[in-house]
Design a protein around this motif. Structure first.
Motif, PDB file in Angstrom:
ATOM      1  N   LYS A 324       0.795  -1.270   0.041  1.00  0.00           N
ATOM      2  CA  LYS A 324      -0.129  -0.097   0.160  1.00  0.00           C
ATOM      3  C   LYS A 324       0.760   1.297   0.071  1.00  0.00           C
ATOM      4  O   LYS A 324       0.507   2.411  -0.476  1.00  0.00           O
ATOM      5  CB  LYS A 324      -0.975  -0.131   1.213  1.00  0.00           C
ATOM      6  CG  LYS A 324      -2.158  -1.104   1.299  1.00  0.00           C
ATOM      7  CD  LYS A 324      -2.890  -1.234   2.347  1.00  0.00           C
ATOM      8  CE  LYS A 324      -3.602   0.160   2.604  1.00  0.00           C
ATOM      9  NZ  LYS A 324      -4.427  -0.052   3.985  1.00  0.00           N
ATOM     10  N   MET A 325       2.235   1.056   0.301  1.00  0.00           N
ATOM     11  CA  MET A 325       3.084   2.442   0.347  1.00  0.00           C
ATOM     12  C   MET A 325       3.022   3.057  -1.176  1.00  0.00           C
ATOM     13  O   MET A 325       3.139   4.149  -1.155  1.00  0.00           O
ATOM     14  CB  MET A 325       4.242   1.893   0.691  1.00  0.00           C
ATOM     15  CG  MET A 325       4.507   1.720   2.295  1.00  0.00           C
ATOM     16  SD  MET A 325       6.051   1.085   2.878  1.00  0.00           S
ATOM     17  CE  MET A 325       7.254   2.343   2.622  1.00  0.00           C
ATOM     18  N   LYS A 326       3.098   2.031  -2.107  1.00  0.00           N
ATOM     19  CA  LYS A 326       3.064   2.636  -3.387  1.00  0.00           C
ATOM     20  C   LYS A 326       1.647   2.772  -3.915  1.00  0.00           C
ATOM     21  O   LYS A 326       1.421   3.716  -4.545  1.00  0.00           O
ATOM     22  CB  LYS A 326       3.713   1.448  -4.167  1.00  0.00           C
ATOM     23  CG  LYS A 326       5.360   1.234  -4.311  1.00  0.00           C
ATOM     24  CD  LYS A 326       5.878   0.290  -4.749  1.00  0.00           C
ATOM     25  CE  LYS A 326       6.103   0.794  -6.289  1.00  0.00           C
ATOM     26  NZ  LYS A 326       7.018  -0.065  -7.353  1.00  0.00           N
ATOM     27  N   THR A 327       0.719   1.827  -3.753  1.00  0.00           N
ATOM     28  CA  THR A 327      -0.711   1.969  -4.398  1.00  0.00           C
ATOM     29  C   THR A 327      -1.575   2.740  -3.636  1.00  0.00           C
ATOM     30  O   THR A 327      -2.312   3.374  -4.548  1.00  0.00           O
ATOM     31  CB  THR A 327      -1.244   0.450  -4.190  1.00  0.00           C
ATOM     32  OG1 THR A 327      -1.387   0.197  -2.835  1.00  0.00           O
ATOM     33  CG2 THR A 327      -0.453  -0.747  -5.097  1.00  0.00           C
ATOM     34  N   ARG A 359      -2.639   0.928  11.670  1.00  0.00           N
ATOM     35  CA  ARG A 359      -1.483   1.058  12.183  1.00  0.00           C
ATOM     36  C   ARG A 359      -0.144   0.683  11.452  1.00  0.00           C
ATOM     37  O   ARG A 359       0.893   1.299  11.500  1.00  0.00           O
ATOM     38  CB  ARG A 359      -1.137   0.312  13.672  1.00  0.00           C
ATOM     39  CG  ARG A 359       0.070   0.557  14.355  1.00  0.00           C
ATOM     40  CD  ARG A 359      -0.085  -0.219  15.713  1.00  0.00           C
ATOM     41  NE  ARG A 359       1.364  -0.042  16.245  1.00  0.00           N
ATOM     42  CZ  ARG A 359       1.616  -0.586  17.479  1.00  0.00           C
ATOM     43  NH1 ARG A 359       0.919  -1.240  18.213  1.00  0.00           N
ATOM     44  NH2 ARG A 359       2.976  -0.500  17.772  1.00  0.00           N
ATOM     45  N   THR A 360      -0.448  -0.463  10.685  1.00  0.00           N
ATOM     46  CA  THR A 360       0.656  -0.745   9.819  1.00  0.00           C
ATOM     47  C   THR A 360       1.131   0.491   8.865  1.00  0.00           C
ATOM     48  O   THR A 360       2.302   0.869   8.563  1.00  0.00           O
ATOM     49  CB  THR A 360       0.523  -2.020   9.031  1.00  0.00           C
ATOM     50  OG1 THR A 360       0.297  -3.132  10.003  1.00  0.00           O
ATOM     51  CG2 THR A 360       1.390  -2.497   7.903  1.00  0.00           C
ATOM     52  N   ASP A 361       0.085   0.828   8.235  1.00  0.00           N
ATOM     53  CA  ASP A 361       0.277   1.994   7.226  1.00  0.00           C
ATOM     54  C   ASP A 361       0.993   2.934   7.927  1.00  0.00           C
ATOM     55  O   ASP A 361       1.952   3.716   7.387  1.00  0.00           O
ATOM     56  CB  ASP A 361      -1.151   2.324   6.656  1.00  0.00           C
ATOM     57  CG  ASP A 361      -1.800   1.393   5.801  1.00  0.00           C
ATOM     58  OD1 ASP A 361      -0.834   0.304   5.703  1.00  0.00           O
ATOM     59  OD2 ASP A 361      -2.821   1.375   5.359  1.00  0.00           O
ATOM     60  N   ILE A 362       0.525   3.532   9.217  1.00  0.00           N
ATOM     61  CA  ILE A 362       1.152   4.846   9.760  1.00  0.00           C
ATOM     62  C   ILE A 362       2.428   4.554  10.022  1.00  0.00           C
ATOM     63  O   ILE A 362       3.262   5.458   9.920  1.00  0.00           O
ATOM     64  CB  ILE A 362       0.336   4.921  11.021  1.00  0.00           C
ATOM     65  CG1 ILE A 362      -1.107   5.406  10.818  1.00  0.00           C
ATOM     66  CG2 ILE A 362       1.095   5.791  12.153  1.00  0.00           C
ATOM     67  CD1 ILE A 362      -2.060   5.197  12.187  1.00  0.00           C
ATOM     68  N   GLN A 363       2.761   3.235  10.404  1.00  0.00           N
ATOM     69  CA  GLN A 363       4.190   3.232  10.945  1.00  0.00           C
ATOM     70  C   GLN A 363       5.113   2.914   9.911  1.00  0.00           C
ATOM     71  O   GLN A 363       6.319   3.421   9.620  1.00  0.00           O
ATOM     72  CB  GLN A 363       4.437   1.962  11.818  1.00  0.00           C
ATOM     73  CG  GLN A 363       3.751   2.227  12.910  1.00  0.00           C
ATOM     74  CD  GLN A 363       3.807   1.030  14.232  1.00  0.00           C
ATOM     75  OE1 GLN A 363       3.912   1.214  15.272  1.00  0.00           O
ATOM     76  NE2 GLN A 363       4.126  -0.115  13.571  1.00  0.00           N
ATOM     77  N   THR A 364       4.735   2.313   8.555  1.00  0.00           N
ATOM     78  CA  THR A 364       5.489   2.290   7.488  1.00  0.00           C
ATOM     79  C   THR A 364       5.610   3.571   6.727  1.00  0.00           C
ATOM     80  O   THR A 364       6.775   4.011   6.056  1.00  0.00           O
ATOM     81  CB  THR A 364       5.057   1.151   6.538  1.00  0.00           C
ATOM     82  OG1 THR A 364       3.646   1.348   6.129  1.00  0.00           O
ATOM     83  CG2 THR A 364       5.154  -0.284   7.160  1.00  0.00           C
ATOM     84  N   VAL A 365       4.458   4.210   6.272  1.00  0.00           N
ATOM     85  CA  VAL A 365       4.479   5.249   5.666  1.00  0.00           C
ATOM     86  C   VAL A 365       5.099   6.542   6.306  1.00  0.00           C
ATOM     87  O   VAL A 365       5.974   7.097   5.934  1.00  0.00           O
ATOM     88  CB  VAL A 365       3.014   5.745   5.220  1.00  0.00           C
ATOM     89  CG1 VAL A 365       2.807   7.302   4.606  1.00  0.00           C
ATOM     90  CG2 VAL A 365       2.334   4.741   4.140  1.00  0.00           C
ATOM     91  N   GLY A 366       4.925   6.348   7.796  1.00  0.00           N
ATOM     92  CA  GLY A 366       5.524   7.494   8.625  1.00  0.00           C
ATOM     93  C   GLY A 366       7.054   7.216   8.532  1.00  0.00           C
ATOM     94  O   GLY A 366       7.946   8.457   8.721  1.00  0.00           O
ATOM     95  N   ALA A 367       7.649   6.009   8.706  1.00  0.00           N
ATOM     96  CA  ALA A 367       8.968   5.663   8.900  1.00  0.00           C
ATOM     97  C   ALA A 367       9.763   6.204   7.490  1.00  0.00           C
ATOM     98  O   ALA A 367      10.641   6.928   7.455  1.00  0.00           O
ATOM     99  CB  ALA A 367       9.056   4.443   8.910  1.00  0.00           C
ATOM    100  N   TYR A 368       9.004   6.030   6.516  1.00  0.00           N
ATOM    101  CA  TYR A 368       9.545   6.447   5.117  1.00  0.00           C
ATOM    102  C   TYR A 368       9.759   7.875   5.067  1.00  0.00           C
ATOM    103  O   TYR A 368      10.821   8.589   4.735  1.00  0.00           O
ATOM    104  CB  TYR A 368       8.599   6.185   3.921  1.00  0.00           C
ATOM    105  CG  TYR A 368       8.983   6.615   2.638  1.00  0.00           C
ATOM    106  CD1 TYR A 368      10.018   5.914   1.664  1.00  0.00           C
ATOM    107  CD2 TYR A 368       8.680   7.985   2.174  1.00  0.00           C
ATOM    108  CE1 TYR A 368      10.383   6.534   0.668  1.00  0.00           C
ATOM    109  CE2 TYR A 368       9.201   8.302   0.972  1.00  0.00           C
ATOM    110  CZ  TYR A 368      10.183   7.663   0.248  1.00  0.00           C
ATOM    111  OH  TYR A 368      10.591   8.271  -0.933  1.00  0.00           O
ATOM    112  N   HIS A 369       8.619   8.839   5.343  1.00  0.00           N
ATOM    113  CA  HIS A 369       8.713  10.063   5.371  1.00  0.00           C
ATOM    114  C   HIS A 369       9.967  10.535   6.395  1.00  0.00           C
ATOM    115  O   HIS A 369      10.559  11.429   6.035  1.00  0.00           O
ATOM    116  CB  HIS A 369       7.433  10.762   5.548  1.00  0.00           C
ATOM    117  CG  HIS A 369       6.450  10.667   4.612  1.00  0.00           C
ATOM    118  ND1 HIS A 369       6.914  11.119   3.160  1.00  0.00           N
ATOM    119  CD2 HIS A 369       5.400  10.106   4.375  1.00  0.00           C
ATOM    120  CE1 HIS A 369       5.754  10.915   2.556  1.00  0.00           C
ATOM    121  NE2 HIS A 369       4.910  10.229   3.036  1.00  0.00           N
ATOM    122  N   MET A 370       9.728  10.463   7.622  1.00  0.00           N
ATOM    123  CA  MET A 370      10.598  10.513   8.528  1.00  0.00           C
ATOM    124  C   MET A 370      12.221  10.627   8.228  1.00  0.00           C
ATOM    125  O   MET A 370      13.033  11.353   8.410  1.00  0.00           O
ATOM    126  CB  MET A 370      10.353   9.842   9.675  1.00  0.00           C
ATOM    127  CG  MET A 370      10.916  10.378  11.342  1.00  0.00           C
ATOM    128  SD  MET A 370      10.381   9.537  12.475  1.00  0.00           S
ATOM    129  CE  MET A 370      11.140  10.188  14.104  1.00  0.00           C
TER     130      MET A 370
END
Length: 739
Positions: A324-327, A359-370
């Motif tokens: 989902k990070m990409k899609t 939560r998975t989306d928050i942590q993976t997407v957030g980690a990418y931007h951070m």
């Protein structure tokens, strides 16, 4: 290469950005300071200037490795970064650290450290290929995110290049910014220092070796010994869940790999199964920490494999794949590698939701931007404030109406990970973000710039606009839960709010393994350094997973009866706890100087029932002796580390121009004592500290450290004991040495 001793590469690079001068200096004069942190502190002491800020041209930044890095010694790939930090009150000295592969490569190139000084007139990056060291124009990478910067430098140098860089946050002089290397390894608080010097990145390729004095048989024997007592991350020595081979299990252990744990996103999915302590082929499967951050169901879907640092078998990093990070979130990748705060900070910001796909989306997407922006959080300081101010509806009061209306608060309320992009963009770009961006500019700075002596908030717009006498923000405690503490309606203070977790009142730092872990021991550790202590020496015992009785036996043997209480059932302070606290700090400094992983060492317990779960506290000195050829006992090496710790304390005194560390530095916030109003210190079920007991704790701890009881400053006798007479002379000349 150093031919006299093993371990040290032999040279320090001094890079003068102002004059474009690069020199090589011998490392020999730093041998008494071991390496890593020790080199950093010595350089900053020798080049001290009163009153400068972290981002001033006169400030120096030292990137350093220890004698073990690159030698192949287990868990020895840490890199230490030392400088003044803009996140800390008075911009005092701090050291940050990252793992990965950078410091071994630096050693292979022939260098133990890089001293960065001055300021380049234009953006540059530093290119190191063995003896060829040049400053290169950075106009093609300045402004790029972290991931593109790594790729661009690797393309220019070759894929084997190890790269340390800053992201847009560092370029924009955001105090909460990192220096980072490939794989999600980051060191916090100094990105803006490199940004102020217009140094975007350092790429290094080394073709040499680190000389090791011992032969292969001796090294293999020590490796076998270590692999017989090492556990999982944070030295968890029993599995998280029951396994047939294990006498004990514990939910607190980070030995997460076991039946039911899958690396479901791997090209060929792996069912981890049982991970017996004596199966060395599975050491790298023990930790498998993804389920700790995402829960088992989610982790089993997205976890590809564990990863980590050069010469480390533990693999505490999580490589995850979330399509989902990409899609859905339109990121250029669906992979991210991180651990700990990289996954936790976005979760803190969004209100600590339970395990779920959201939560998975928050942590993976957030980690990418951070990571891509190079944003730091001062161990959660930034994210705790964001969350608590949302809960208290403070942002409506603090932000201009137009800016408040422009923020999509509904996304945060709905746990929509799209919120992460705008949130971290505001942080990383500061004044460069469109609009007033009071939120990003405020959170991107150290909190110390916005509070008075009581922790009460100034009008943050006044502070950001440079108003000489800023108004107060006029915020009040406004939650029903505040009533139990007698705070409802009173002026809001970050020192009274347990939700923002500021632990050290003077340094306004985030709490990190403090009173929630080992009572007074953890609390004392959080008084000494100028940021969160990053000390895991006690965690690696307290959270090992063994029953309390077993841990207590080890603690009693090491430091005396009563050194360790059951968590949340603390007894009054005693000398054994003071010895325990000192030991933790000395080992912490030792590891950051060697440079060895303090997230694993010391190994004073083991998973071996036949050894009665006993470990070996002397491994560091065994490693040091074999690698360098200098036969050194555990006590002799600890003494060197303690000397570095004394130098840190003296440097804090010098930078603060303040001898009274007891009352001006080692002070805890009020909530630490006022927590759980229906309980008193010592009751079962609370981690609250006692005010008088903590003062006794300082008395006993200072006595162990050889510090003056009234001020907490090292005495001349103590400094001279550790060959720091020149430090005593300097402090005495300034009236900063106790009589």
């Amino acid at each position: 290469m150093n031919t006299e001793f093993g371990g040290w590469a032999g040279y320090v690079l001094r890079v003068d950005l102002t004059n474009n001068i690069i020199k090589k200096e011998s490392t020999n004069k730093y041998h008494n300071y071991i390496g890593g942190m020790g080199i950093g502190y010595k350089v900053l002491w020798d080049n001290h200037k009163d009153g400068i800020k972290a981002t001033d041209e006169g400030n120096r930044l030292i990137i350093s490795a220890g004698p073990l890095s690159g030698s192949g010694a287990i868990c020895s790939a840490r890199t230490t970064i030392t400088s003044r930090s803009p996140v800390i009150r008075q911009h005092l000295i701090t050291d940050g650290h990252f793992g990965g592969h950078f410091s071994p490569e630096l050693k292979y190139a022939g260098y133990d450290a890089i001293i960065i000084e001055g300021k380049s007139p234009t953006p540059v990056w530093l290119k190191i290929i063995d003896d060829e060291v040049t400053l290169e124009p950075a106009d093609t990478i300045w402004g790029k995110g972290m991931f593109d910067t790594f790729a661009a430098v690797a393309k220019m140098m070759g894929q084997q290049a190890q790269v340390a860089a800053i992201g847009p946050a560092g370029e924009n002089l955001v105090s909460q910014s990192t220096i980072q290397t490939q794989g999600g390894h980051s060191a916090g608080g100094h990105g803006a220092v490199l940004g102020s010097k217009q140094l975007k990145a350092i790429g290094v390729i080394g073709s040499g070796v680190v000389n090791v004095v011992a032969n292969n048989e001796q090294l293999r024997k020590l490796d076998d010994h270590i692999l017989g007592i090492i556990g999982a991350n944070n030295q968890g020595v029993v599995p998280h869940q029951p396994q047939t081979w294990a006498e004990y299990s514990s939910s607190i252990s980070r030995w997460r790999g076991g039946p039911g744990v899958k690396w479901g996103a791997a090209d060929n999915p792996v069912d981890v199964g049982e991970t017996p302590w004596n199966d060395r082929q599975k050491v790298g499967m023990r930790t498998s920490m993804a389920e700790m951050y995402f829960g088992r169901e989610e982790a089993n879907k997205i976890f590809k494999r564990p990863s980590g640092c050069h010469s480390c078998p533990i693999r505490c990093f999580c490589e995850v794949k979330n399509p989902k990070m990409k899609t859905e979130y339109k990121l250029p990748t669906d992979n991210i590698s991180n651990t700990c705060m990289g996954f936790l900070d976005p979760w803190y910001v969004m209100g600590l939701p339970g395990n779920s796909e959201k939560r998975t989306d928050i942590q993976t997407v957030g980690a990418y931007h951070m990571d891509n922006y190079g944003v730091w959080s001062a161990y959660g300081q930034l994210s705790h404030i964001m969350r608590e101010f949302i809960t208290r509806d403070f942002w409506k009061e603090l932000l201009p109406a137009q800016e408040f209306a422009a923020i999509n608060w509904q996304q945060q309320k709905d746990l929509d990970a799209h919120f992460m992009e705008d949130f971290y963009t505001r942080l990383a770009f500061g004044l460069q973000y469109n609009g007033s961006n009071i939120l990003g500019r405020f959170l991107g700075k150290g909190v110390h710039e916005f509070i008075n002596e009581e922790g009460e908030l100034y009008n943050i717009q006044d502070v950001l606009n440079g108003v000489e006498t800023p108004r107060m923000a006029k915020l009040s405690f406004n939650l029903e839960s505040d009533a139990a503490y007698g705070l409802l309606g009173k002026t809001y203070s970050v020192f009274l709010d347990k939700g923002v977790k500021v632990f050290n009142r003077s340094m306004v730092g985030g709490t990190h393994h403090a009173s929630e872990t080992a009572g007074q021991v953890g609390a004392l550790l959080n008084t000494v350094f100028n940021r969160d202590p990053q000390c895991h020496s006690h965690i690696n015992l307290v959270n090992c997973g063994l029953p309390y009785g077993k841990i207590s036996e080890v603690a009693d043997k090491m430091w005396g009866a009563g050194a360790f209480d059951p968590v949340k059932h603390y007894k009054p302070m005693n000398i054994a706890k003071a010895k325990f606290a000192k030991w933790c700090l000395v080992k912490n400094v030792l590891h950051d100087s060697l440079t060895l992983c303090n997230w694993m060492f010391p190994l004073i317990v083991s998973p071996d029932a036949k050894k009665d779960y006993q470990g070996d506290s002397s491994i560091e000195s065994q490693m040091f002796s074999l690698v360098t050829g200098i036969q050194t006992s555990e006590q002799e090496l600890d003494d060197k580390a303690e000397g570095i710790l004394q130098l840190h304390r003296a440097l804090s005194v010098l930078q603060m121009q303040e001898m009274d560390q007891r009352n001006q530095h080692d002070v805890l916030t009020e909530w630490v004592y006022d927590l759980d109003p229906d309980k008193v210190f010592g009751d079962e079920g609370t981690i609250k500290m006692g005010r008088e007991d903590m003062q006794l704790g300082l008395d006993l701890f200072y006595a162990e450290m050889g510090w003056d009881r009234e001020t907490g400053t090292p005495t001349r006798a103590t400094l001279e004991k550790f060959k720091l007479g020149y430090v005593a002379d300097k402090l005495e000349s300034l009236g900063l040495l106790p009589a």
